[in-house]
Structure formats: C-alpha cells, structure tokens
Write an enzyme that holds these catalytic residues in place. Structure first.
Site, PDB file in Angstrom:
ATOM      1  N   GLY A 263     -32.664   5.072  -4.828  1.00 23.40           N
ATOM      2  CA  GLY A 263     -33.273   4.594  -6.070  1.00 23.40           C
ATOM      3  C   GLY A 263     -32.251   4.142  -7.088  1.00 23.40           C
ATOM      4  O   GLY A 263     -31.092   3.905  -6.762  1.00 23.40           O
TER       5      GLY A 263
ATOM      6  N   LEU B 107     -32.298   1.254  -8.526  1.00 27.26           N
ATOM      7  CA  LEU B 107     -31.955   0.048  -7.779  1.00 27.26           C
ATOM      8  C   LEU B 107     -31.289  -1.021  -8.644  1.00 27.26           C
ATOM      9  O   LEU B 107     -31.653  -1.234  -9.788  1.00 27.26           O
ATOM     10  CB  LEU B 107     -33.231  -0.534  -7.146  1.00 27.26           C
TER      11      LEU B 107
ATOM     12  N   HIS C 105     -28.779  -3.393  -4.018  1.00 27.89           N
ATOM     13  CA  HIS C 105     -29.906  -2.981  -3.170  1.00 27.89           C
ATOM     14  C   HIS C 105     -30.815  -4.182  -2.892  1.00 27.89           C
ATOM     15  O   HIS C 105     -31.298  -4.370  -1.772  1.00 27.89           O
ATOM     16  CB  HIS C 105     -30.753  -1.926  -3.887  1.00 27.89           C
TER      17      HIS C 105
ATOM     18  N   GLN D   2     -21.778  -3.052   2.172  1.00 33.78           N
ATOM     19  CA  GLN D   2     -20.360  -2.850   2.528  1.00 33.78           C
ATOM     20  C   GLN D   2     -19.622  -2.000   1.499  1.00 33.78           C
ATOM     21  O   GLN D   2     -18.574  -1.447   1.771  1.00 33.78           O
ATOM     22  CB  GLN D   2     -19.650  -4.199   2.690  1.00 33.78           C
TER      23      GLN D   2
ATOM     24  N   ASP E  88     -20.279   0.870   0.531  1.00 31.95           N
ATOM     25  CA  ASP E  88     -20.117   2.195   1.146  1.00 31.95           C
ATOM     26  C   ASP E  88     -19.610   1.973   2.574  1.00 31.95           C
ATOM     27  O   ASP E  88     -20.313   2.246   3.557  1.00 31.95           O
ATOM     28  CB  ASP E  88     -21.458   2.933   1.133  1.00 31.95           C
TER      29      ASP E  88
ATOM     30  N   GLN F 247     -19.535   4.869   5.082  1.00 32.46           N
ATOM     31  CA  GLN F 247     -20.914   5.203   5.469  1.00 32.46           C
ATOM     32  C   GLN F 247     -21.401   4.242   6.559  1.00 32.46           C
ATOM     33  O   GLN F 247     -22.009   4.667   7.537  1.00 32.46           O
ATOM     34  CB  GLN F 247     -21.812   5.124   4.240  1.00 32.46           C
TER      35      GLN F 247
ATOM     36  N   MET G  18     -21.279  -3.266  -7.781  1.00 36.71           N
ATOM     37  CA  MET G  18     -22.494  -2.648  -8.339  1.00 36.71           C
ATOM     38  C   MET G  18     -22.729  -1.295  -7.687  1.00 36.71           C
ATOM     39  O   MET G  18     -22.550  -1.132  -6.480  1.00 36.71           O
ATOM     40  CB  MET G  18     -23.690  -3.558  -8.111  1.00 36.71           C
ATOM     41  N   SER G  19     -23.104  -0.339  -8.519  1.00 40.32           N
ATOM     42  CA  SER G  19     -23.364   1.022  -8.034  1.00 40.32           C
ATOM     43  C   SER G  19     -24.278   1.704  -9.054  1.00 40.32           C
ATOM     44  O   SER G  19     -24.137   1.476 -10.265  1.00 40.32           O
ATOM     45  CB  SER G  19     -22.042   1.780  -7.941  1.00 40.32           C
ATOM     46  N   SER G  20     -25.180   2.540  -8.555  1.00 39.31           N
ATOM     47  CA  SER G  20     -26.066   3.263  -9.483  1.00 39.31           C
ATOM     48  C   SER G  20     -25.226   4.138 -10.406  1.00 39.31           C
ATOM     49  O   SER G  20     -25.602   4.396 -11.541  1.00 39.31           O
ATOM     50  CB  SER G  20     -27.052   4.129  -8.711  1.00 39.31           C
TER      51      SER G  20
HETATM   52  O1  PAF Z   1     -26.267   4.723   0.450  1.00 36.43           O
HETATM   53  C1  PAF Z   1     -27.164   5.477   0.021  1.00 36.43           C
HETATM   54  O2  PAF Z   1     -27.841   5.188  -0.964  1.00 36.43           O
HETATM   55  C2  PAF Z   1     -27.434   6.786   0.731  1.00 36.43           C
HETATM   56  O3  PAF Z   1     -26.271   7.359   1.199  1.00 36.43           O
HETATM   57  C3  PAF Z   1     -28.480   6.662   1.863  1.00 36.43           C
HETATM   58  C4  PAF Z   1     -27.997   5.753   2.974  1.00 36.43           C
HETATM   59  C5  PAF Z   1     -29.779   6.121   1.300  1.00 36.43           C
HETATM   60  C6  PAF Z   1     -28.763   8.035   2.474  1.00 36.43           C
HETATM   61  O4  PAF Z   1     -29.249   8.928   1.530  1.00 36.43           O
END
Ligand code: PAF
Length: 287
Positions: A31, A33, A37, A148, A150, A153, A184-186
C-alpha cells in the site's frame, strides 16, 4: 474494481478465472501506492486479462525495532488510484487470516537473504519470501510484477520461484524516479524537506559511479568514491553498503575479477539510513 478480503474467496475466484482461460497478472504491495507501484500495475494491465493487486503490510518482514506500526497506510487513496489504473481485483487480506494462531511455516532462500540488506535486516527476506509464497498460492498468477528498486528482493523471488517450481513469470520493472532522481518509495514520506534534499545524493552517486565504470575506473576507486560521496551530506546516520556487486550472487566484486565482467552487467547498490528513513537504490550497468 472487485474487493476480496478473504483468502478462500480469492482462491476460488482465481480458480474460476483459470477455468475461463483468463491470464492473471499480480502486483503484490504494502500500500501507500506511488507511481512506482502504478507502473507495475500498468504493465500488468497491458499483459494480462485480469490484474490483481494485493495490499498487505506484512508483519513478518519487519524487524522488532523497524517501522511496522508507522508504515504509511492510505487505503482510500490507494483504492482510487487502483480503480483509475484499471485494476480488476484488489485483494485485502487480514493479518489474522494470513498468520492465524499456530502459524509455523516460513520460506528461506539461503545465502541470498543474508547479503546486502539481509545483513542489516535479519529475517526480512524470510518474511518477504513467506508472504510472497502464500500470495502466489492464493492468487495463482501467470505473471507477477516487482520493481527493480528492491533489486535483492527481485533476485530472491526469482530464485524462490525457480526452486519451488512456481509456474509464474517474474517481471521486474524499471525503478520510477522523482524529477531529481530519488527512487520512489513509500518510505520517502518519512523524510523532512531537508532530508529529502540530502537524499538526492544517492541517485547522484549512482549516476557518477556508472560514468566512472564506463571510463574504466577500478572497482576499488569507485567503491571509495561512492562511500565518500554519500557520507559527505548531512542527515546520513549510517551508510550500510555502497559498492559494486555481482548481479546474481550479490557478492562484492573486486578488481581481480574485472575481466570476468567485461561485456556483462554489474550491480551498483546503496543502502543509507537517514535520520528518519532507511533508503535503498541501485543501478544495473553494462561493463
Ligand atoms: O515490495 C514490497 O512491497 C513487499 O516486500 C512485498 C513484495 C509486497 C511483500 O510484502
């Protein structure tokens, strides 16, 4: 846009869509967003019959002293953005259904999870791999979209998808940046206006390091430059890492390896703790 809150309901909906021959694109999120996103959503909408977005602030990926409680939440605003972006289904599971009393199963992607961010956020990627596995089993997507920004991840999720034989295509989309280059990042919402200005050093440092790589400067010198550059601005409490890495193993690479990387990609990656937020960014560069 259909909103589904219960896990069984989402699973049944996914099965029905499969029977109808529809492809499902999935964008998992926590969220708050932003355009980053929405770029994943827009790619999914283009490539699939149905786009499912999940919003779930996953407690198992936060450490005990991290920002789970104050992680930004704006469900009303998020719903408007997703509706406007053409999302078909918003999946909003409840934390007690995702991790009910007695929950005991976790997914660990070994080695990759303990490098870079993993060193400073123990257990973080175990939480990510676990929730993404669960979401994959619930939403049953054909394609899943990650940013990208993250980078680690995305490497871990690709590895996990292959190792656990998920029949899902992992799509990694470019980092979306503010006009001054900040990824951009929350969590950018935590920054004061002074910190926000100082944070532009991350993109400037990565861009300059990229130029230096193109000029053939040594990895050692580039690493030194990156560290000095980031530590030269105010509000940086800790530089967790800043270096040149192998894009798949995430190992720090040294000048002895330079010939191995000619004509290949290397990863420039940074993690910085500012006074009020931890920020990460990266660039993949062709040597
Ligand atoms: O990147 C994120 O927002 C989170 O790590 C994810 C992939 C939704 C998992 O909670």
């Amino acid at each position: 846009m259909e909103i589904i809150k219960d896990i069984k309901g989402m699973q049944q909906r996914a099965k029905a869509l499969f029977r109808e021959g529809k492809t499902i694109g999935f964008v998992p999120t926590m969220g708050a967003l932003h355009e980053g996103h929405l770029s994943l959503v827009s790619r999914s909408v283009k490539e699939n019959d149905i786009t499912v977005v999940s919003i779930f602030v996953n407690p198992t990926q936060f450490g005990p002293s991290e920002d789970l409680d104050r992680y930004p939440r704006d469900i009303e605003g998020d719903m408007k953005k997703l509706q406007a972006a053409g999302v078909d289904i918003l999946f909003l599971p409840d934390v007690n259904d995702v991790y009910p009393e007695g929950y005991r199963t976790y997914v660990t992607v070994e080695e990759l999870s303990t490098k870079l961010c993993g060193e400073f956020r123990p257990g973080h990627f175990r939480g990510v791999a676990t929730v993404v596995t669960k979401l994959f089993n619930i939403v049953r997507p054909d394609r899943a979209y990650f940013g990208q920004k993250d980078y680690q991840q995305s490497v871990i999720i690709r590895r996990m998808t292959e190792d656990l034989n998920f029949d899902i295509q992992i799509v990694v989309c470019p980092t979306v940046r503010e006009d001054d280059g900040l990824a951009m990042s929350s969590r950018n919402l935590y920054l004061s206006s002074e910190e926000r200005k100082a944070a532009t050093v991350i993109y400037k440092t990565l861009s300059e390091a990229k130029k230096r790589l193109a000029r053939g400067e040594s990895f050692r010198k580039i690493k030194e430059f990156m560290q000095e550059s980031i530590l030269s601005v105010p509000y940086v409490k800790q530089l967790q890492y800043a270096s040149v890495y192998h894009p798949e193993t995430l190992d720090d690479i040294t000048d002895e390896d330079v010939n191995i990387y000619k004509g290949k990609k290397v990863l420039l990656a940074v993690a910085v703790v500012m006074d009020s937020a931890r920020l990460i960014d990266n660039m993949l560069v062709d040597l």
